[in-house]
Design an enzyme around this catalytic site. Structure first.
Site, mmCIF file in Angstrom:
data_model
loop_
_atom_site.group_PDB
_atom_site.id
_atom_site.type_symbol
_atom_site.label_atom_id
_atom_site.label_comp_id
_atom_site.label_asym_id
_atom_site.label_seq_id
_atom_site.Cartn_x
_atom_site.Cartn_y
_atom_site.Cartn_z
ATOM 1 N N LYS A 72 47.139 14.752 12.632
ATOM 2 C CA LYS A 72 46.325 14.822 13.865
ATOM 3 C C LYS A 72 44.968 15.447 13.590
ATOM 4 O O LYS A 72 44.501 16.327 14.302
ATOM 5 C CB LYS A 72 47.090 15.575 14.955
ATOM 6 C CG LYS A 72 48.472 14.962 15.240
ATOM 7 C CD LYS A 72 49.217 15.685 16.337
ATOM 8 C CE LYS A 72 50.584 15.069 16.613
ATOM 9 N NZ LYS A 72 51.580 15.209 15.538
HETATM 10 O O1 LIG Z 1 52.995 12.086 20.682
HETATM 11 C C1 LIG Z 1 53.510 12.501 19.649
HETATM 12 C C2 LIG Z 1 52.833 12.540 18.439
HETATM 13 C C3 LIG Z 1 53.497 12.985 17.330
HETATM 14 N N1 LIG Z 1 54.784 13.370 17.388
HETATM 15 C C4 LIG Z 1 55.437 13.805 16.132
HETATM 16 O O2 LIG Z 1 56.486 12.895 15.818
HETATM 17 C C5 LIG Z 1 57.619 13.601 15.328
HETATM 18 C C6 LIG Z 1 58.755 13.486 16.317
HETATM 19 O O3 LIG Z 1 59.858 14.232 15.890
HETATM 20 P P1 LIG Z 1 61.326 14.088 16.570
HETATM 21 O O4 LIG Z 1 62.153 15.059 15.790
HETATM 22 O O5 LIG Z 1 61.770 12.661 16.401
HETATM 23 O O6 LIG Z 1 61.190 14.473 17.992
HETATM 24 C C7 LIG Z 1 57.159 15.038 15.125
HETATM 25 O O7 LIG Z 1 56.611 15.167 13.831
HETATM 26 C C8 LIG Z 1 56.074 15.184 16.173
HETATM 27 O O8 LIG Z 1 55.146 16.189 15.849
HETATM 28 C C9 LIG Z 1 55.456 13.330 18.573
HETATM 29 O O9 LIG Z 1 56.646 13.674 18.683
HETATM 30 N N2 LIG Z 1 54.789 12.884 19.681
#
Ligand SMILES: O=c1ccn([C@@H]2O[C@H](COP(=O)(O)O)[C@@H](O)[C@H]2O)c(=O)[nH]1
Length: 307
Positions: A107
């Site tokens: 990001k």
């Molecule tokens: O809008 C967003 C942007 C980034 N993320 C990132 O994706 C993964 C999600 O992890 P889970 O364990 O599947 O929930 C994580 O690295 C977030 O920082 C997001 O969730 N939403």
């Protein structure tokens, strides 16, 4: 102490990222992005005596999941310390050795001089050599230009994020009547001179996914929020994929991180009850990572029902 060394430093080729991604999606018949967020507090006890536990963990996750992975998405937050950076480099090289592209979820964005340094993560020689990165549009085009200029790399612009507070700013209505997230999508489309721009849109906001797919039909989406965040996997596929000219597959990514990499905890393999050198370690380790592989395969199949 044991070590896990990684001699394979194969890097991705020079074709455009979304073409490489299309090839990978076709090869494994999967749009699953496996998130590599190795929270040190959740690394199983049987790996804590290794040299770099996060790398040891990721290597086993990659071994267990690569046949179902369209890409790996390490989140930089889980590597921002000296050992973490080493673990990340090993992980990227290992994923590339399995022919899986790597999308760094960082990001990033900043004034040009700083953004150029951030964008070096996309360089093979003096950077991390990742294939794609997530960026934040808040500072405007010049803050993203160094990323966009990496024409062969993917640049995923945060558009409508999956977190509850995503609505605080992204849903605000502009004087034109459109919400901020729609303006971001339109700008990202405008910034797509090299065909390397995608959008991040959460599976937790299926209505917004649908609207955005209609307004920017050509931009591939990275859709996080399925699995641990409970987002809508079907909507993620239905609206998250974009047709890629010249390719048989529609391109996009649906990410799950904790739901895949820590699936072994639900399989009874928290690693907490057995010592690192205990007699049950091989069985426990195999069961733990088998669960991750099964979770990735389940998600692939579920998503494929809607592709
Ligand atoms: O809008 C967003 C942007 C980034 N993320 C990132 O994706 C993964 C999600 O992890 P889970 O364990 O599947 O929930 C994580 O690295 C977030 O920082 C997001 O969730 N939403």
């Amino acid at each position: 102490m044991t070590t896990d060394s990684n001699a394979d430093t194969t890097t991705a080729g020079s074709a455009a990222f979304f073409d490489r991604l299309a090839d990978r999606i076709a090869a494994v018949d999967s749009v699953v992005s496996v998130g590599l967020d190795p929270d040190p507090n959740r690394i199983p006890a049987f790996l804590t005596d290794t040299d770099l536990p996060r790398w040891a963990f990721n290597r086993r996750i990659i071994d267990a999941t690569h046949e179902h992975a369209a890409c790996y998405k390490p989140n930089a937050a889980f590597y921002e310390d000296p050992d973490g950076w080493r673990a990340l480099r090993e992980t990227i090289a290992y994923a590339h050795g399995k022919d899986v592209p790597v999308l760094l979820d960082a990001k990033r964005a900043d004034i040009g001089n700083t953004a150029r340094r951030y964008a070096s993560a996309l360089d093979d020689t003096d950077g991390l050599g990742v294939d794609a990165i997530t960026v934040n549009p808040y500072m405007g085009r010049d803050s993203l230009q160094p990323f966009l200029d990496h024409a062969d790399a993917g640049v995923f612009v945060l558009c409508r994020t999956s977190n509850p507070g995503g609505s605080d700013l992204q849903d605000l209505e502009l004087a034109s009547g459109e919400p901020v997230y729609e303006r971001i999508a339109a700008l990202a489309d405008l910034w797509n001179d090299h065909g390397n721009v995608g959008l991040v849109v959460g599976a937790t906001v299926p209505a917004e996914l649908e609207t955005l797919r209609e307004s920017v039909p050509d931009l591939p989406f990275l859709v996080p929020g399925v699995g641990a965040q409970g987002g809508d996997a079907e909507a993620a596929v239905e609206h998250g994929l974009a047709a890629r000219p010249g390719h048989d597959v529609d391109v996009g990514l649906v990410n799950s991180s904790r739901g895949i990499i820590f699936a072994g905890e639900d399989a009874g393999g928290t690693g907490g009850g057995i010592g690192a050198g205990g007699a049950d370690r091989p069985d426990e380790e195999a069961a733990y990572f088998r669960a991750a592989g099964e979770s990735a395969k389940r998600l692939k199949r579920r998503l494929n029902r809607h592709r």
